[in-house]
Write a protein that holds these residues in place. Sequence first.
Motif, short mmCIF file in Angstrom:
data_model
loop_
_atom_site.label_atom_id
_atom_site.label_comp_id
_atom_site.label_asym_id
_atom_site.label_seq_id
_atom_site.Cartn_x
_atom_site.Cartn_y
_atom_site.Cartn_z
N PHE A 198 0.86 -1.19 0.00
CA PHE A 198 0.00 0.00 0.00
C PHE A 198 0.89 1.23 0.00
O PHE A 198 1.76 1.37 0.86
CB PHE A 198 -0.88 -0.02 1.25
N ILE A 199 0.72 2.10 -0.99
CA ILE A 199 1.51 3.33 -1.07
C ILE A 199 0.58 4.52 -0.84
O ILE A 199 -0.33 4.78 -1.63
CB ILE A 199 2.21 3.44 -2.44
N ILE A 200 0.79 5.18 0.28
CA ILE A 200 -0.04 6.32 0.68
C ILE A 200 0.69 7.58 0.21
O ILE A 200 1.82 7.83 0.62
CB ILE A 200 -0.20 6.34 2.21
N GLU A 230 3.65 -4.68 3.04
CA GLU A 230 4.41 -3.44 3.21
C GLU A 230 3.47 -2.26 3.01
O GLU A 230 2.52 -2.34 2.22
CB GLU A 230 5.53 -3.37 2.16
N ALA A 231 3.72 -1.17 3.72
CA ALA A 231 3.00 0.07 3.47
C ALA A 231 4.01 1.20 3.51
O ALA A 231 5.00 1.13 4.23
CB ALA A 231 1.92 0.30 4.53
N ARG A 232 3.80 2.20 2.67
CA ARG A 232 4.71 3.34 2.64
C ARG A 232 3.91 4.62 2.55
O ARG A 232 2.88 4.66 1.87
CB ARG A 232 5.62 3.29 1.41
N VAL A 233 4.39 5.65 3.22
CA VAL A 233 3.83 6.98 3.03
C VAL A 233 4.90 7.79 2.31
O VAL A 233 6.02 7.92 2.81
CB VAL A 233 3.48 7.66 4.37
N ILE A 251 8.13 1.68 10.81
CA ILE A 251 7.24 1.01 11.76
C ILE A 251 7.40 -0.48 11.54
O ILE A 251 7.14 -0.98 10.44
CB ILE A 251 5.78 1.45 11.51
N ILE A 252 7.88 -1.19 12.56
CA ILE A 252 8.15 -2.61 12.41
C ILE A 252 7.03 -3.39 13.06
O ILE A 252 6.82 -3.27 14.28
CB ILE A 252 9.53 -2.96 13.04
N LEU A 302 0.32 -4.56 9.73
CA LEU A 302 0.04 -5.01 8.37
C LEU A 302 -1.12 -6.00 8.30
O LEU A 302 -1.80 -6.09 7.28
CB LEU A 302 1.30 -5.63 7.75
N SER A 303 -1.34 -6.73 9.38
CA SER A 303 -2.47 -7.67 9.39
C SER A 303 -3.76 -6.96 9.73
O SER A 303 -4.84 -7.52 9.59
CB SER A 303 -2.22 -8.78 10.42
#
Lengths: 244, 244
Positions: free
Chosen positions: A9-11, A42-45, B11-12, B17-18
Amino acid sequence: MKKIVTAAFIIIGDEILSGRTKDENLNFLACALGENGVSLKEARVVPDIEQEIIDAVNAARKKYDYIFTSGGVGTTHDDITIEAIAKAFGDNLVKNEEAANLLASYYGSRLTEIHMKMAYLPSRAKLIENDILSPSGFVVENVFVLAGVPRIFRAMFEGIKKEIVGGAKIKSREIKISLPESSIAKVFADLQKKYPQVIMGSYPSETGASLVFRSAEYEFIDISLEEMVKILQEIDPKSIVATS
Amino acid sequence: MKKIVTAAFIIIGDEILSGRTKDENLNFLACALGENGVSLKEARVVPDIEQEIIDAVNAARKKYDYIFTSGGVGTTHDDITIEAIAKAFGDNLVKNEEAANLLASYYGSRLTEIHMKMAYLPSRAKLIENDILSPSGFVVENVFVLAGVPRIFRAMFEGIKKEIVGGAKIKSREIKISLPESSIAKVFADLQKKYPQVIMGSYPSETGASLVFRSAEYEFIDISLEEMVKILQEIDPKSIVATS
């Protein structure tokens, strides 16, 4: 065994990084993907900088099955997501007739050139159906481009759900304990070694900890969780606050 | 002109993520850094996988002035952040005497080998002072390693604030309007071109939009905001809901 299907997810949004706005889409997406058999990995802002968006999208789309972006699809000069997505794919913006028709029927006599800007999408883009209609999100290959406003993000997600082919669904169970996690760390680590099919996590809370068991192989969740319950009963029967 | 000092936040946590847990540290950190003259430029949520943590930390620490991490510093087997940070720096875990003393005085006669695991830190780590004492966060070069539990994360941030040398503080002002952003997109883009010193963003809301003016050069914020107010008064005096 079913395949694990992954997503990132790319914010896109300076407003999240400046602290002006709290993101409300990450948790929704994580849960919604999970229900559809997709694991968010994975998520990124990233800020409203074209090259940052291009780099993030290109790194993610090679690594994961599905990519979702939020934000930057409006009509003002700081909305640069659509052009960045086109560039990430080496594509150009062209007038998407389906989007143009949607905009024309949505705005009617109020339609301006500015609104029509939203109809210019990457040539390979496919529109995302949604009940709100405007602005529309779109998909290029495995990249789903959604609006940032939570209500619209959710409506768009509803529209794309059927395009997502999920894999193994990860099930989760949990034991809430009243002990500090340090007191069960050793036995819990031993249990993790015994059941590598289950991902076991411990999350400290103000009153103890939550022991979480996650796996796509459901029978092992139950077996390992029940074994942990027995261990806890031997340590102190009152240490088990709840299981779910 | 003062330098812009930058930061990234890693953020680890599988639990974010779940979807099991909502992150509560990003918005706090973004605001707190802003107040201290540091611009958060990127945030990432990575899973509890050692190589992912190493890669994220090493990519970020070369690109930004300060890196902050949250999560994975507890005593259970799924807490792998400390070892991953050591590996990111090609360093080893050694017993940190200061941390060992803190743990001994905190736990007293209840101290176990498991607790003492928290005293093993990268050899170049410096402890982060905090009022909660245990577990302690630490810093290696420009990487600050903090706990994930929001109350502890905040206490640790208080402890490191004095280690952070901020640069130019970004000030922000805002006009709330009752018009859809498409109706001001052109004039707003022209204003942005006229004042490149100010980052102007438009954020749609359910009732209109917020026009945000951000800059380290405060006088230009006021000049450009007042110019936008005049433009809006010409379009429709009732379109201005509030300025701040």
